[in-house]
Design a protein around this motif. Structure first.
Motif, PDB file in Angstrom:
ATOM      1  N   LEU A  33       8.939   6.598  -9.368  1.00 30.40           N
ATOM      2  CA  LEU A  33       7.782   5.795  -9.796  1.00 30.40           C
ATOM      3  C   LEU A  33       8.211   4.387 -10.219  1.00 30.40           C
ATOM      4  N   ASP A  34       9.260   4.312 -11.034  1.00 29.60           N
ATOM      5  CA  ASP A  34       9.728   2.998 -11.511  1.00 29.60           C
ATOM      6  C   ASP A  34      10.138   2.112 -10.339  1.00 29.60           C
ATOM      7  N   LYS A  35      10.868   2.700  -9.394  1.00 25.80           N
ATOM      8  CA  LYS A  35      11.316   1.920  -8.225  1.00 25.80           C
ATOM      9  C   LYS A  35      10.131   1.518  -7.349  1.00 25.80           C
ATOM     10  N   ALA A  36       9.180   2.440  -7.193  1.00 21.53           N
ATOM     11  CA  ALA A  36       8.009   2.153  -6.345  1.00 21.53           C
ATOM     12  C   ALA A  36       7.181   1.020  -6.940  1.00 21.53           C
ATOM     13  N   GLU A  37       7.058   1.012  -8.263  1.00 24.27           N
ATOM     14  CA  GLU A  37       6.269  -0.049  -8.898  1.00 24.27           C
ATOM     15  C   GLU A  37       6.953  -1.407  -8.756  1.00 24.27           C
ATOM     16  N   ALA A  38       8.291  -1.415  -8.839  1.00 25.91           N
ATOM     17  CA  ALA A  38       9.021  -2.677  -8.641  1.00 25.91           C
ATOM     18  C   ALA A  38       8.846  -3.161  -7.199  1.00 25.91           C
ATOM     19  N   LEU A  39       8.910  -2.235  -6.251  1.00 26.04           N
ATOM     20  CA  LEU A  39       8.736  -2.602  -4.838  1.00 26.04           C
ATOM     21  C   LEU A  39       7.311  -3.080  -4.575  1.00 26.04           C
ATOM     22  N   ARG A  40       6.334  -2.440  -5.197  1.00 21.49           N
ATOM     23  CA  ARG A  40       4.939  -2.844  -5.011  1.00 21.49           C
ATOM     24  C   ARG A  40       4.744  -4.282  -5.480  1.00 21.49           C
ATOM     25  N   SER A  41       5.351  -4.601  -6.615  1.00 22.32           N
ATOM     26  CA  SER A  41       5.250  -5.948  -7.151  1.00 22.32           C
ATOM     27  C   SER A  41       5.906  -6.951  -6.191  1.00 22.32           C
ATOM     28  N   GLN A  42       7.104  -6.606  -5.712  1.00 22.92           N
ATOM     29  CA  GLN A  42       7.821  -7.494  -4.776  1.00 22.92           C
ATOM     30  C   GLN A  42       7.014  -7.684  -3.491  1.00 22.92           C
ATOM     31  N   LEU A  43       6.499  -6.596  -2.957  1.00 22.67           N
ATOM     32  CA  LEU A  43       5.765  -6.662  -1.684  1.00 22.67           C
ATOM     33  C   LEU A  43       4.447  -7.417  -1.844  1.00 22.67           C
ATOM     34  N   THR A  44       3.804  -7.270  -2.993  1.00 19.93           N
ATOM     35  CA  THR A  44       2.561  -8.025  -3.241  1.00 19.93           C
ATOM     36  C   THR A  44       2.861  -9.525  -3.263  1.00 19.93           C
ATOM     37  N   ASP A  45       3.985  -9.891  -3.879  1.00 20.13           N
ATOM     38  CA  ASP A  45       4.381 -11.310  -3.887  1.00 20.13           C
ATOM     39  C   ASP A  45       4.693 -11.814  -2.478  1.00 20.13           C
ATOM     40  N   LEU A  46       5.238 -10.942  -1.649  1.00 16.19           N
ATOM     41  CA  LEU A  46       5.616 -11.344  -0.281  1.00 16.19           C
ATOM     42  C   LEU A  46       4.406 -11.644   0.607  1.00 16.19           C
ATOM     43  N   GLN A  87       0.844  -1.206   0.000  1.00 11.69           N
ATOM     44  CA  GLN A  87       0.000   0.000   0.000  1.00 11.69           C
ATOM     45  C   GLN A  87       0.876   1.251   0.000  1.00 11.69           C
ATOM     46  N   GLY A  88       1.951   1.197   0.771  1.00 10.46           N
ATOM     47  CA  GLY A  88       2.871   2.329   0.811  1.00 10.46           C
ATOM     48  C   GLY A  88       3.478   2.594  -0.555  1.00 10.46           C
ATOM     49  N   ALA A  89       3.948   1.526  -1.201  1.00  4.55           N
ATOM     50  CA  ALA A  89       4.562   1.677  -2.531  1.00  4.55           C
ATOM     51  C   ALA A  89       3.538   2.197  -3.538  1.00  4.55           C
ATOM     52  N   ALA A  90       2.304   1.686  -3.455  1.00  4.66           N
ATOM     53  CA  ALA A  90       1.250   2.141  -4.377  1.00  4.66           C
ATOM     54  C   ALA A  90       0.983   3.638  -4.189  1.00  4.66           C
ATOM     55  N   LEU A  91       0.961   4.089  -2.943  1.00  5.11           N
ATOM     56  CA  LEU A  91       0.702   5.512  -2.685  1.00  5.11           C
ATOM     57  C   LEU A  91       1.855   6.392  -3.173  1.00  5.11           C
ATOM     58  N   VAL A  92       3.077   5.892  -3.091  1.00  9.32           N
ATOM     59  CA  VAL A  92       4.214   6.624  -3.668  1.00  9.32           C
ATOM     60  C   VAL A  92       3.991   6.776  -5.179  1.00  9.32           C
ATOM     61  N   SER A  93       3.585   5.681  -5.820  1.00  8.17           N
ATOM     62  CA  SER A  93       3.319   5.726  -7.269  1.00  8.17           C
ATOM     63  C   SER A  93       2.253   6.758  -7.600  1.00  8.17           C
ATOM     64  N   MET A  94       1.195   6.772  -6.811  1.00  4.01           N
ATOM     65  CA  MET A  94       0.094   7.709  -7.059  1.00  4.01           C
ATOM     66  C   MET A  94       0.599   9.163  -7.004  1.00  4.01           C
TER      67      MET A  94
END
Lengths: 209, 209
Positions: free
Chosen positions: B64-77, B35-42
């Motif tokens: 944005l690019d880094k936040a989206e990669a982190l969001r993907s990683q965190l969603t998998d976690l 959620q944190g990474a998604a809000l950074v992207s927003m």
């Protein structure tokens, strides 16, 4: 349209990260709080019914009942934040040509701004109550799941601090300064020691791990 | 079976609050981080492309690019935490009659415990990186959505502190003390000033509201 709580986690995160203003920090705050309340419930459920924890059973049942009510309220608040923002935007879109239109538009905005202050305020108080329940769960619950009680408190704390930011913004736009100041003073009073309290619970959890 | 990220928010919260050990604090931590990474992207998306913020556009695109990669990683976690717990439980269920069985079981448990330490550690580091990105978004992003940057940081902070608790527990059960101490020392070093850093970002956000 699918209600937001019935959307998948992936869809919610995609929309949270999108250009669209909602869902935003207010909905994320409510979801953090709901996660906190859910984790309190989990700790209670893994404490209740075990002979080892019979002494705290009545208290844990009370905590569970309160946590489930808060979880339900916080889950609803994910949507309330979106709804009140949409209402606010619709008022900002009202015509503003004549003086009469300008006055009507301003009154309409101010009316919704009170609700837009109240929604995150409700979220903040529900998160605050969740922290209190998480404290009891961390101190008296099954130590085998004390890390979940710690996560409950950190989730609710994230929800509290995030929703407080939305209270500050919306209250700041209110023309009714008496109302705004009263709401802010109430929130400040209720949360004045919260950083220390949460740090204390975190240390308790670490010590019980 | 539906993958957890494809479950509805309501179902996830119901299962989080249930008697079942998973999903628990580890999955909630990953969802907070996501959620944190998604809000950074927003915040980045509502900054990029606006003439007013052209000076920070390149930096915001990187964030944005880094936040989206982190969001993907965190969603998998969210799922990894459940998977590693299931693997751990399956090893605890191994036979322990003979000395040979006991030794095999203990080795198997220890092997999975390293992964069970590594999964929340990955979550903690991803949350830490999300906080760093949230700081940039809060300081340089569109001030109209600075509260969302603040919520991003608080969500990632909740994820960080929650996943750290899971690192502590699992590392504490490792017999390989050298490995465990090294992992804990690394985490302590990486997070030693984080409470102060997060409070500083929060104050920056409040000042920009």
């Amino acid at each position: 349209m699918t209600e937001i709580k019935d959307q998948s986690i992936q869809t919610f995160l995609d929309e949270l990260g999108s250009k669209s203003a909602t869902p935003g920090g207010g909905s994320a705050a409510a979801l953090m709080g709901a996660q906190g309340a859910a984790l309190v419930s989990m700790v209670c459920r893994l404490t209740i019914g075990k002979p080892k924890f019979v002494e705290v059973e009545t208290e844990m049942q009370e905590v569970l009942d309160k946590a489930e009510a808060l979880r339900s309220q916080l889950t609803d608040l994910i949507k309330s934040d979106i709804d009140v923002f949409a209402r606010l935007m619709s008022k900002y879109a009202l015509p503003k040509e004549s003086d009469e239109e300008k006055a009507l538009r301003s009154d309409a905005i101010q009316e919704v701004l009170k609700d837009a202050t109240d929604v995150p305020l409700q979220c903040a108080y529900a998160c605050l109550k969740t922290i209190e329940l998480g404290k009891i769960a961390a101190e008296k619950g099954n130590p085998g799941v004390v890390s979940d009680a710690g996560a409950a408190v950190m989730a609710a704390y994230g929800g509290l601090k995030s929703s407080a930011l939305n209270v500050y913004i919306n209250a700041g736009s209110l023309k009714d300064k008496v109302y705004a100041e009263a709401k802010l003073a109430e929130l400040e009073q209720a949360t004045k020691d919260i950083d220390k309290v949460v740090d204390g619970i975190y240390q308790t959890v670490k010590a019980r791990l």
